[in-house]
Design a protein around this motif. Structure first.
Motif: not given
Length: 280
Positions: A42, A46-48, A55-59, A77, A82
């Motif tokens: 990423t 925020v990549q949801d 569910r995943r949240r990548s910063t 996200g 993102f």
């Protein structure tokens, strides 16, 4: 794609590796699958996304690792959207790079990892593949990617369901794969799979593969379409051979799954523009 969204895709013909840099302000992709190993980072926001049932949240600077045929989607996200960079590593290429004869006995330990080496090497790989760099330089950066990935692999932990339902689901899967272009109904599929009825089949299939048979079939059709387009087949012919009603039908599904039209994807992979690219 919404205003401000963009996807830049490059294809390395020698290795088959693809790389993208993309930005999305909201919804990015519907649930879909790839036949490759995905390794990305990423870059912003925020990549949801859904993967492995959660569910995943990548910063920024977090690495994203997705195995072949793992269903996932993607959306912003946070309000400012993102951006990310991703590599798609073909199965056969990665097996050779790792010196393995098979790839069904190992997988990624985690979907999201904090590894300070991965992000920079993924971005460098995209930059090198996006330019007319010497072959040795392109091979070298891909070797660096594999070296950084080595510690992320472990013995495959998620096992397929067992029992009668798993057998039924597996038979249905094989039946669908045998004729991706066929318009088969739920009752006929249940009979072919040896299920008591289509309701048992629906429950068994969702338990085994996470989605209903039709959703899974569309995802497999898209995987096949992607392969054919990368080999240079025209979108209209691909649509017919993969079971889509027409080229426009393929185009709608393809954009929702991969963010680009079939014609654009084919041109990026082959360098050959499609005469009907406007339909795409």
């Amino acid at each position: 794609m919404a205003q401000g969204d963009h996807v830049r895709l490059v294809h390395d013909s020698a290795s088959g590796v693809e790389a993208i840099q993309a930005r999305f302000n909201g919804h990015a992709y519907d649930l879909h699958r790839h036949d490759d190993w995905l390794v990305g980072v990423t870059d912003h926001g925020v990549q949801d996304f859904l993967c492995r049932g959660a569910r995943r949240r990548s910063t920024p600077e977090r690495a994203i690792l997705i195995e072949p045929e793992e269903a996932h989607d993607g959306e912003a996200g946070a309000a400012d959207g993102f951006a990310y960079t991703m590599l798609y590593l073909p199965r056969s290429w990665l097996r050779a790079a790792l010196g393995r004869k098979r790839d069904d006995d190992f997988g990624f330990r985690s979907t999201l990892v904090d590894d300070q080496r991965l992000g920079p090497v993924v971005r460098r790989a995209f930059a090198v593949l996006a330019e007319p760099a010497p072959r040795l330089e392109r091979d070298g950066i891909l070797d660096d990617v594999v070296a950084c990935l080595a510690s992320q692999f472990g013995q495959r932990m998620h096992e397929a369901p067992r029992g009668r339902d798993a057998v039924v689901a597996g038979r249905a899967r094989e039946r669908l794969l045998d004729a991706l272009d066929e318009d088969i109904g739920a009752d006929a599929l249940a009979v072919a799979a040896g299920a008591a009825d289509r309701f048992q089949l629906a429950r068994a299939f969702r338990a085994a593969y996470g989605v209903a048979p039709h959703a899974w079939l569309v995802q497999m059709r898209l995987l096949r379409a992607r392969q054919l387009l990368a080999d240079g087949a025209a979108p209209a012919a691909v649509a017919a051979s993969c079971g889509f009603a027409d080229q426009s039908h393929l185009g709608r599904w393809f954009r929702r799954a991969y963010g680009v039209t079939p014609a654009v994807y084919r041109a990026r992979c082959t360098g050959v523009p499609d005469a009907d690219g406007a339909i795409g």
